[in-house]
Design a protein around this motif. Structure first.
Motif, mmCIF file in Angstrom:
data_model
loop_
_atom_site.group_PDB
_atom_site.id
_atom_site.type_symbol
_atom_site.label_atom_id
_atom_site.label_comp_id
_atom_site.label_asym_id
_atom_site.label_seq_id
_atom_site.Cartn_x
_atom_site.Cartn_y
_atom_site.Cartn_z
ATOM 1 N N UNK A 53 0.837 -1.204 0.000
ATOM 2 C CA UNK A 53 0.000 0.000 0.000
ATOM 3 C C UNK A 53 0.872 1.254 0.000
ATOM 4 N N UNK A 54 1.966 1.227 0.748
ATOM 5 C CA UNK A 54 2.863 2.390 0.757
ATOM 6 C C UNK A 54 3.556 2.556 -0.595
ATOM 7 N N UNK A 55 3.833 1.456 -1.277
ATOM 8 C CA UNK A 55 4.408 1.568 -2.620
ATOM 9 C C UNK A 55 3.418 2.240 -3.566
ATOM 10 N N UNK A 56 2.147 1.865 -3.447
ATOM 11 C CA UNK A 56 1.119 2.497 -4.282
ATOM 12 C C UNK A 56 0.967 3.967 -3.904
ATOM 13 N N UNK A 107 -8.217 12.159 -11.232
ATOM 14 C CA UNK A 107 -8.743 10.789 -11.284
ATOM 15 C C UNK A 107 -8.125 9.918 -10.190
ATOM 16 N N UNK A 108 -6.872 10.179 -9.851
ATOM 17 C CA UNK A 108 -6.234 9.441 -8.756
ATOM 18 C C UNK A 108 -6.870 9.742 -7.414
ATOM 19 N N UNK A 166 -10.486 2.778 -4.497
ATOM 20 C CA UNK A 166 -10.310 1.646 -5.408
ATOM 21 C C UNK A 166 -8.848 1.232 -5.498
ATOM 22 N N UNK A 167 -7.937 2.189 -5.364
ATOM 23 C CA UNK A 167 -6.513 1.866 -5.440
ATOM 24 C C UNK A 167 -6.047 1.058 -4.234
ATOM 25 N N UNK A 180 -3.211 6.193 6.789
ATOM 26 C CA UNK A 180 -2.006 7.011 6.576
ATOM 27 C C UNK A 180 -1.521 6.886 5.136
ATOM 28 N N UNK A 181 -1.539 5.678 4.605
ATOM 29 C CA UNK A 181 -1.104 5.486 3.223
ATOM 30 C C UNK A 181 -2.042 6.207 2.264
ATOM 31 N N UNK A 182 -3.348 6.169 2.556
ATOM 32 C CA UNK A 182 -4.301 6.879 1.698
ATOM 33 C C UNK A 182 -4.074 8.383 1.743
ATOM 34 N N UNK A 183 -3.818 8.923 2.935
ATOM 35 C CA UNK A 183 -3.552 10.360 3.053
ATOM 36 C C UNK A 183 -2.272 10.744 2.315
ATOM 37 N N UNK A 184 -1.260 9.903 2.407
ATOM 38 C CA UNK A 184 -0.015 10.158 1.672
ATOM 39 C C UNK A 184 -0.271 10.113 0.168
ATOM 40 N N UNK A 185 -1.111 9.188 -0.274
ATOM 41 C CA UNK A 185 -1.456 9.077 -1.696
ATOM 42 C C UNK A 185 -2.148 10.349 -2.188
#
Length: 186
Positions: free
Chosen positions: A71-74, A113-114, A120-121, A136-141
């Protein structure tokens, strides 16, 4: 009805009984330290017994850790594309041409779009035990997508399409009223 056994395909037989290695033809000796394949295989087979152990299934904690790493890679993937995007935008120039317009369009479309597709990601990495860590990973994304959007805004500003100067707003300014009037003499 006659009961015939179905014939086994040739590839199955070939897999079950691999062909034997042909002996080395010619008088060229093996290089030092590299014995021929047939002698190397026979030594390996004689010295080692087949030790096949089944692979141990990962525990749920290990799976959650692996999912979180992925998830962090994404989440950090959009930043990896930024240098190339910035270089392409710089090289496309600041004039209004089809290539530069397409670059600006893609610079805005992809991050938007991201951001819209954030859930979904990350849905393939989500489980009940790592939901809070995944936030946290979603917020970073989302933050990385906003940085990518900022590169698009930089390009639009460099092209002169953002109204940032006073001259861009002259149509909405009121005309100054003069304090004094000068009348020319005849």
């Amino acid at each position: 009805m006659s009961s015939k056994t179905p014939s086994v395909p040739k590839w199955v037989v070939d897999l079950q009984h691999p062909p034997t290695l042909k002996s080395k033809a010619g008088s060229i000796p093996d290089p030092p330290g590299y014995p021929s394949q047939s002698t190397a295989l026979s030594k390996k087979q004689a010295s080692k017994e087949p030790k096949t152990q089944p692979r141990k299934q990962p525990t749920p904690e290990e799976m959650d850790t692996l999912k979180l790493k992925k998830a962090w890679e994404v989440a950090l993937a959009p930043v990896k594309n930024l240098p190339m995007t910035a270089i392409m935008m710089y090289m496309s120039g600041n004039s209004l041409q089809i290539f530069s317009i397409m670059m600006v369009f893609m610079a805005f479309k992809n991050p938007i779009m991201g951001i819209i597709g954030t859930n979904q990601a990350f849905e393939r990495f989500e489980s009940e035990s790592n939901k809070t860590k995944l936030i946290q990973a979603k917020l970073a994304y989302v933050a990385m997508q906003i940085v990518a959007l900022a590169v698009g805004i930089w390009k639009v500003n460099a092209m002169g399409l953002l109204p940032t100067t006073r001259s861009d707003w002259l149509a909405w300014e009121a005309q100054r009223e003069p304090l004094d009037h000068a009348i020319p003499a005849f």
